[in-house]
Design an enzyme around this catalytic site. Structure first.
Site, PDB file in Angstrom:
ATOM      1  N   ARG A 129      26.497  35.755  51.500  1.00 42.99           N
ATOM      2  CA  ARG A 129      27.183  36.942  52.006  1.00 42.99           C
ATOM      3  C   ARG A 129      27.756  37.717  50.818  1.00 42.99           C
ATOM      4  O   ARG A 129      28.358  37.136  49.916  1.00 42.99           O
ATOM      5  CB  ARG A 129      28.316  36.555  52.977  1.00 42.99           C
ATOM      6  CG  ARG A 129      27.835  36.008  54.308  1.00 42.99           C
ATOM      7  CD  ARG A 129      27.183  37.088  55.162  1.00 42.99           C
ATOM      8  NE  ARG A 129      26.780  36.598  56.482  1.00 42.99           N
ATOM      9  CZ  ARG A 129      25.560  36.179  56.770  1.00 42.99           C
ATOM     10  NH1 ARG A 129      24.624  36.150  55.829  1.00 42.99           N
ATOM     11  NH2 ARG A 129      25.272  35.777  58.001  1.00 42.99           N
TER      12      ARG A 129
ATOM     13  N   GLU B 217      26.680  46.358  52.666  1.00 44.25           N
ATOM     14  CA  GLU B 217      25.233  46.147  52.668  1.00 44.25           C
ATOM     15  C   GLU B 217      24.575  47.168  53.586  1.00 44.25           C
ATOM     16  O   GLU B 217      24.919  47.222  54.777  1.00 44.25           O
ATOM     17  CB  GLU B 217      24.909  44.725  53.146  1.00 44.25           C
ATOM     18  CG  GLU B 217      23.442  44.355  53.003  1.00 44.25           C
ATOM     19  CD  GLU B 217      23.188  42.901  53.368  1.00 44.25           C
ATOM     20  OE1 GLU B 217      23.861  42.018  52.781  1.00 44.25           O
ATOM     21  OE2 GLU B 217      22.340  42.666  54.235  1.00 44.25           O
TER      22      GLU B 217
ATOM     23  N   HIS C 254      18.119  41.959  51.289  1.00 44.32           N
ATOM     24  CA  HIS C 254      18.333  40.871  52.251  1.00 44.32           C
ATOM     25  C   HIS C 254      16.993  40.275  52.702  1.00 44.32           C
ATOM     26  O   HIS C 254      16.669  40.253  53.895  1.00 44.32           O
ATOM     27  CB  HIS C 254      19.132  41.366  53.459  1.00 44.32           C
ATOM     28  CG  HIS C 254      19.932  40.278  54.112  1.00 44.32           C
ATOM     29  ND1 HIS C 254      21.161  40.479  54.648  1.00 44.32           N
ATOM     30  CD2 HIS C 254      19.653  38.966  54.319  1.00 44.32           C
ATOM     31  CE1 HIS C 254      21.628  39.350  55.156  1.00 44.32           C
ATOM     32  NE2 HIS C 254      20.725  38.418  54.977  1.00 44.32           N
TER      33      HIS C 254
END
Length: 332
Positions: A242, A271, A290
Site C-alpha cells: 500500500r 494512487e 498497480h
C-alpha cells in the site's frame, strides 16, 4: 443424500463480474445455489432482493455488511468474496451475527508474490538502473557492482500471506531473508526459513527491502526519512503493498539526497500519483500502475477459488480461505 439448493445472489461491480465469475465458475456455483436474479451492483439492492438470500457471491464492489444491511438479509449465512482484503466488507455486526466470510486474498497474495519476486531479483541485478541510465544518456550504461542473488540479503516487512509467499519464492534463489513482523513469533519466522529482525535491521542490512504490511493506523507512514537514510549503499525499496506505508515526501527527499538508492513503487499515495509528481521526474524511481495481484484472466482464479469454497461449505468441510475476526486486526 440430495440437499435443497441454497438461495444465492451475485452482487459486485458489474464491470468486473465476468472477469471474475466466468461461465465455468457460474456453472459450479449454480450447481449448489438457486440464483434467480441477474448480477447487480451493491447500490441497486432492495430489501425484497435480500430477504431470502443465504449466500452472497461477490468481489470488488461488495456491499458493506452493516447492521442495516444484515437486517434486510436475515437469512444470510455465507459471503464468498472473490477479492483481497475484507476490511471494506466486514463490520462488528457481521462478526456478531456469525456471518462466515471466505476471501480469495491468499490467491491474490500468490500473484503479488510473483510480481514482488520479479522486482526483487531485477533489483539485485540493478536492472531498472541500467535501463533508465541508458535511456537518459542514450548510451550503454556502465556496469556497477551488482549484488546478484549469491550472498544477497533481502528484507521483508510483514509475514502475512503475501510476505510468506514471497519468502518461499526467494528462498529458492539462495538469498538470505530477514523479516520484520511484530505479530509473528520468531519461531514461526525461523520455521519458514527466514531470520526475524527489527525494522531497523531490515532497512540497514538489506540489499532490497520489500513491503508487504497492511495499511492500518500504526503502519501509515512507517517508512520514514530515518529508515530510508539508514539503507545500505545501492539498496532498493520495493512496495507492492500500500502506498500509504511510505512517507512519500520523505522518500522523494531521500532519493534526491542519495542517488545510489532506488525505489520500485507499484503502489503510491495517492494512487495514481498526481500529474507532475516528483516520482515521475527522479532518475532513481520506477512507478508501475498497480500490476501486482490478479490481472485479466488471472481473476478467474479468484472466482474458481470461491466456487470451490462453496462446494466445501455444502459438503460440511472446512473452508480453505475463511477469514475470522481474530485474524483481522493486523492482517494485510
Amino acid at each position: 443424500m440430495t440437499h435443497k439448493p441454497l438461495t444465492g445472489l451475485y452482487v459486485m461491480d458489474p464491470a468486473r463480474f465476468d472477469d471474475v465469475y466466468g461461465p465455468d465458475e457460474r456453472i459450479e456455483i449454480e450447481h449448489h445455489l438457486t440464483i434467480e436474479q441477474p448480477p447487480c451492483a451493491a447500490e441497486d439492492l432492495s430489501a425484497a432482493t435480500l430477504r431470502d438470500v443465504e449466500v452472497l457471491v461477490t468481489g470488488w464492489g461488495a456491499p458493506r455488511l452493516t447492521a442495516d444491511f444484515l437486517d434486510r438479509a436475515p437469512r444470510l449465512r455465507l459471503v464468498l468474496y472473490a477479492a483481497g482484503s475484507v476490511r471494506p466488507l466486514v463490520t462488528d455486526a457481521s462478526w456478531e451475527r456469525g456471518i462466515r466470510i471466505s476471501s480469495a486474498g491468499t490467491v491474490i497474495a500468490d500473484k503479488v508474490a510473483d510480481f514482488a519476486l520479479s522486482q526483487i531479483l531485477y533489483a539485485l541485478k540493478h536492472g531498472w538502473r541500467y535501463v533508465l541510465t541508458a535511456r537518459r544518456t542514450r548510451s550503454a550504461a556502465v556496469r556497477l557492482s551488482e549484488p546478484g542473488t549469491a550472498g544477497a540479503t533481502v528484507g521483508l516487512v510483514s509475514l502475512g500471506a503475501t510476505g510468506r509467499a514471497t519468502a518461499r519464492l526467494l528462498l529458492r534463489h539462495g538469498v538470505r531473508v530477514l523479516a520484520h513482523d511484530p505479530y509473528v513469533p520468531d519461531s514461526d519466522a525461523r520455521a519458514l526459513g527466514v531470520e526475524p529482525a527489527t525494522l531497523n535491521r531490515v532497512f540497514a542490512e538489506c540489499d532490497v527491502v520489500s513491503l508487504h504490511a497492511p495499511l492500518i493506523d500504526e503502519t501509515r507512514g512507517m517508512v520514514d526519512a530515518r529508515l530510508l537514510r539508514s539503507m545500505r549503499l545501492d539498496a532498493t525499496l520495493v512496495n507492492t503493498a500500500r502506498g500509504g506505508l511510505v512517507d512519500e515526501a520523505a522518500l522523494v527527499t531521500v532519493l534526491r539526497e542519495r542517488p545510489d538508492l532506488f525505489a520500485v513503487l507499484d503502489v503510491t499515495d495517492p494512487e495514481p500519483p498526481r500529474d507532475g509528481s516528483p516520482l515521475f521526474q527522479l532518475d532513481n524511481v520506477v512507478v508501475t500502475p498497480h500490476l501486482a495481484g490478479s490481472l485479466g484472466p488471472e481473476r478467474r482464479m479468484l472466482g474458481q477459488a470461491m466456487a470451490e469454497e462453496l462446494s466445501r461449505y455444502i459438503a460440511g468441510r472446512p473452508l480453505r480461505h475463511e477469514v475470522v475476526a481474530d485474524a483481522m486486526e493486523h492482517a494485510a
